[in-house]
Design an enzyme around this catalytic site. Structure first.
Site, PDB file in Angstrom:
ATOM      1  N   CYS A 328     132.356 121.648   4.020  1.00  0.00           N
ATOM      2  CA  CYS A 328     132.454 122.919   3.303  1.00  0.00           C
ATOM      3  C   CYS A 328     133.076 124.009   4.162  1.00  0.00           C
ATOM      4  O   CYS A 328     133.667 124.962   3.646  1.00  0.00           O
ATOM      5  CB  CYS A 328     131.080 123.351   2.804  1.00  0.00           C
ATOM      6  SG  CYS A 328     129.800 123.309   4.080  1.00  0.00           S
ATOM      7  N   HIS A 817     125.421 125.191   4.924  1.00  0.00           N
ATOM      8  CA  HIS A 817     126.485 125.119   3.918  1.00  0.00           C
ATOM      9  C   HIS A 817     127.257 126.432   3.925  1.00  0.00           C
ATOM     10  O   HIS A 817     126.699 127.496   4.186  1.00  0.00           O
ATOM     11  CB  HIS A 817     125.876 124.858   2.539  1.00  0.00           C
ATOM     12  CG  HIS A 817     126.879 124.782   1.426  1.00  0.00           C
ATOM     13  ND1 HIS A 817     127.998 123.981   1.497  1.00  0.00           N
ATOM     14  CD2 HIS A 817     126.939 125.409   0.224  1.00  0.00           C
ATOM     15  CE1 HIS A 817     128.686 124.111   0.371  1.00  0.00           C
ATOM     16  NE2 HIS A 817     128.067 124.975  -0.404  1.00  0.00           N
TER      17      HIS A 817
END
Length: 858
Positions: A328, A817
């Protein structure tokens, strides 16, 4: 017919190859686009190079190479008819084809079925031969086709085999004896029972002892007390505490000396009061959270805006990027970069020229893969809304299953991470480090052409003043990012923070649950103030006094870039060198005026420090080749960062020393360039320690005039970058042998015969320590009369508007994330992997990296 096919293929037989060991077969993705066998036109695999091409690009490859024979792969996916028998796995009508092909969509096995089709296509007439056709095709062609169809994914061959694939069930799992000693493990506040370590903790499944590890592959640190405990007790199994999820946990068998599976792990954990369903660690798409980090729960919800019904958006500029497994950070950075016009113009505006002039293997060409990604994000081709008929059918079924597809940048990731010990792994990485890595690659690959990363480049003016003589030194250097400190002491809720800290310590000491966390709220003005405050220069050598003295450094902007990048220094290092994130919120403004931080240069009444360098300090016993206590200082923090990557310690020390303590990134480049040398891992030995060299007695107090010859090690570093030896010596002399300043000097003083391409290729790498005190042990640096227009800066007003920010969720750069928010057409949009939606409440106060664009002077 068999003879006809054989005769037809005879002219092409020399161009048909059977994949050998090491060959990568790209049968799931086009080299120029994100077309796949599922695309309308399918995918054409070259029978010689095994590269894949979509229908739009296969003709280009044929014209460029003359290769005529391709295997055409097509996957037909359709929804099962009502009442059809479902199953956990979609039914294949041709089970042999695409045995290792990954789907580009998240199909539900009970709702879809697919049929795979393969055929040979001969260009330019597009003559088709259906497969399999064993009886009619020559044996070599049949073997080649079968090998391609059964070849593993090209990307899987690049990835190291995971230990998870080889894990076996432990022989102790079924009959494990657990002591009924009343031990209950709390949900947080763990620490080693012998050394107080709070990381890399393992729970022995027999007696419930919580102890630190050290032996395990992840290198997360510890003193090995879990292993010592096994040797004393012979209790065989232990589970790593921060890996427990509803799906399982990492279990290690001391006796079997390997990671193992425990089918009864839920029962074994419940014996100590651990409910696996409450130990949530993973969320969708492989994002990592932390089981003992309750502050992260609200952070995840706020940043992802998970409590709101966000409206999906489609079309050009609204294409998501699939998470390839802890990738990510790449997706967030690339989304922002391709919302900058200069990157769009460079890679998408020149798409056809880049593709036409790409090398024979476009998968290994940086410009091609950047253009491919840019086109995928901006074309809208991979971000189409569902058909109206689909929506009506889904509403009738009272379910909405459409998912945005997004694109999978596997080819780009494999290319930009090649040779990098961190980005080439499947672990989570720091988005800021990856951003600088990409900027560096753009710099290197922009020789002789437009360089889009110029929009980030600016000049920093550093003013160092000798506190005793009051004389000053002005220097300039190139940078790409501002790193803003986050002064916790300036938090507006400081009393609340102090109360929480006291409760937290008490809870940890008593092994109780942690109190509700408190997030520090820091004014942005306090961060900017901390950034501009003067800082002391350790071990400053004053050329006016020709001795060490107290020095003070201040930094200002000598130029303002078109796009300003601000990084909030949220991460710090724990005692075990594991990065940890500070839980804080900063009221980052939408508009930013930095004009008051414009540099002024040498002021009237200020007197410059003389251009002299510190004297060379020799060890007392020059007969001893080993390093003495008087040897030059080496940045041990940078050495440890490199050593943790797996390089020999002595090699790391040499890399840091020979790059002038300029940071781990520069030292890493030195390691890559010298790792094949036979003395790579030998201890650092300086020639100057054995040979004092020419006497410096002509200079007062042992100071060395700037006219003296630069160190051979510094000359070698610059010449290894491609600069002429004479020019390198000239640069080092002009900058008092300071490598970093010497690089800047080379860019602003190119040789007349030196081409612009060379200057562009070897430009300064992004500085990972914005406004850092690199090489601040001496005041001898670049002259202030330097031509500031040299390093391709785009100076202008210092007024900016926020247009994007990247946020991080999790307790460390090694987990968590990333998502990004980008302002498009006057509205904020959230890019969360493949999902792209209109943002309702952009969490600007929780960002990690902020991007501002310059406002016009009007």
């Amino acid at each position: 017919m068999a003879a006809d096919l054989g005769e037809l293929l005879v002219p092409y037989m020399p161009t048909i190859r059977v994949p050998r060991t090491g060959d990568r077969v790209y049968k799931s993705e086009c080299a120029f686009s994100f077309d796949s066998p599922e695309s309308e036109g399918g995918l054409y695999v070259c029978m010689n190079t095994f590269l894949g091409f979509g229908r739009e690009h296969v003709e280009r490859h044929y014209r460029k190479t003359g290769q005529s024979v391709y295997m055409h792969l097509k996957r037909h996916v359709k929804e099962k008819a009502t009442g059809a028998a479902g199953g956990a796995i979609p039914r294949r009508r041709n089970g042999k084809v695409f045995l290792d092909l990954e789907l580009n969509r998240d199909f539900n096995g009970e709702d879809y079925e697919y049929e795979d089709e393969a055929k040979l296509v001969i260009f330019p007439d597009h003559f088709e031969i259906p497969l399999p056709n064993i009886e009619e095709l020559p044996a070599l062609v049949t073997i080649a086709c079968d090998a391609i169809l059964n070849a593993p994914s090209a990307y899987k061959k690049q990835e190291p085999e995971s230990w998870e694939e080889e894990i076996q069930v432990s022989r102790h799992a079924r009959s494990l004896r657990q002591l009924d000693n009343g031990v209950r493990i709390p949900p947080s506040g763990w620490k080693c029972q012998k050394c107080e370590m709070r990381e890399n903790l393992w729970l022995n499944l027999t007696d419930g002892a919580v102890l630190c590890g050290k032996w395990f592959f992840d290198g997360s640190g510890g003193n090995g007390h879990a292993l010592e405990h096994y040797r004393d007790t012979h209790y065989p199994l232990a589970v790593k505490l921060d890996t427990i999820t509803p799906d399982g946990a990492d279990v290690y068998s001391f006796e079997e000396e390997e990671a193992v599976l425990d089918p009864h792990i839920s029962e074994h954990l419940s014996h100590f009061g651990i409910d696996m369903l409450q130990m949530q660690k993973r969320t969708e798409n492989g994002h990592h959270t932390d089981n003992n980090s309750r502050p992260r729960v609200s952070e995840w919800e706020v940043i992802q805006e998970s409590g709101m019904k966000l409206k999906e958006v489609f079309g050009s500029g609204y294409t998501g990027i699939k998470n390839l497994g802890n990738s990510c950070y790449l997706g967030a950075v690339m989304q922002v970069l391709f919302n900058i016009p200069d990157f769009q113009r460079m890679y998408v505006g020149n798409l056809q020229r880049i593709f036409d002039y790409s090398p024979l293997d476009p998968s290994q060409d940086f410009a091609t893969q950047m253009a491919k990604l840019g086109h995928g994000l901006l074309s809208g081709q991979y971000s189409k809304p569902p058909m109206k008929s689909e929506l009506i059918e889904q509403v009738m079924k009272e379910e909405y299953k459409h998912q945005q597809r997004g694109i999978s940048p596997r080819m780009l990731k494999a290319l930009v991470s090649r040779g990098h010990p961190e980005f080439s792994s499947n672990r989570q990485q720091d988005a800021h480090e990856f951003l600088l890595h990409i900027v560096n690659l753009v710099e290197r690959n922009s020789a002789g052409s437009e360089n889009p990363s110029d929009v980030f480049r600016f000049l920093v003016e550093e003013r160092i003043q000798c506190c005793q003589s009051r004389r000053v030194r002005y220097t300039q250097r190139v940078d790409y990012c501002i790193q803003l400190p986050a002064p916790i002491e300036a938090a507006t809720n400081r009393e609340e923070l102090l109360a929480y800290e006291a409760k937290r310590k008490e809870a940890e000491e008593n092994m109780r649950a942690l109190p509700e966390p408190v997030r520090a709220r820091i004014p942005f003005t306090a961060c900017l103030q901390a950034f501009t405050e003067p800082e002391n220069v350790p071990d400053f050598w004053s050329s006016a006094l020709q001795a060490k003295s107290a020095g003070v450094k201040t930094s200002r902007f000598a130029s303002f870039p078109e796009y300003m990048i601000l990084q909030i220094k949220k991460f710090t290092f724990g005692v075990d060198w594991v990065p940890k994130k500070l839980d804080l919120a900063i009221d980052v403004p939408d508009f930013l005026d930095l004009n008051r931080l414009r540099a002024t240069g040498l002021q009237a009444g200020e007197e410059e420090l003389p251009d002299l360098m510190p004297p060379i300090v020799l060890p007392e016993d020059t007969r001893d080749n080993s390093m003495s206590s008087d040897s030059p200082e080496i940045d041990e923090a940078a050495v440890m960062q490199l050593a943790e990557m797996g390089f020999p310690l002595e090699a790391c020390r040499k890399a840091v020393y020979y790059t002038g303590n300029m940071g781990p990134e520069m030292a890493f480049n030195w390691i890559i360039a010298h790792m094949e040398e036979p003395d790579f891992a030998e201890p650092l030995t300086l020639p100057s320690m054995m040979d004092p060299g020419p006497s410096t007695s002509d200079s007062p107090m042992g100071a060395t005039p700037l006219g003296s010859s630069p160190p051979e090690e510094s000359i070698a570093i610059l010449t290894s970058m491609g600069f002429p030896r004479a020019h390198s010596i000239q640069a080092l002399k002009a900058t008092n042998n300071n490598l970093e300043r010497a690089l800047d000097w080379i860019f602003t003083h190119p040789e007349e015969e030196e081409s612009d391409a060379l200057s562009d290729m070897a430009d300064t790498e992004p500085n990972d320590n914005a406004f850092s005190n690199a090489n601040s042990h001496s005041d001898s640096t670049l002259s202030p009369d330097r031509d500031t227009s040299g390093p391709r800066v785009k100076d202008g007003p210092g007024r900016y508007e926020l247009f994007a920010f990247i946020s991080h969720m999790g307790a460390s750069t090694m987990s968590g994330h990333y998502v990004c928010h980008i302002k498009k057409e006057g509205r904020w949009v959230i890019y969360n992997d493949h999902k792209v939606c209109l943002s309702e409440r952009p969490p600007k106060d929780l960002g990690y990296i902020y991007f501002y664009h310059r406002l016009s002077s009007s």
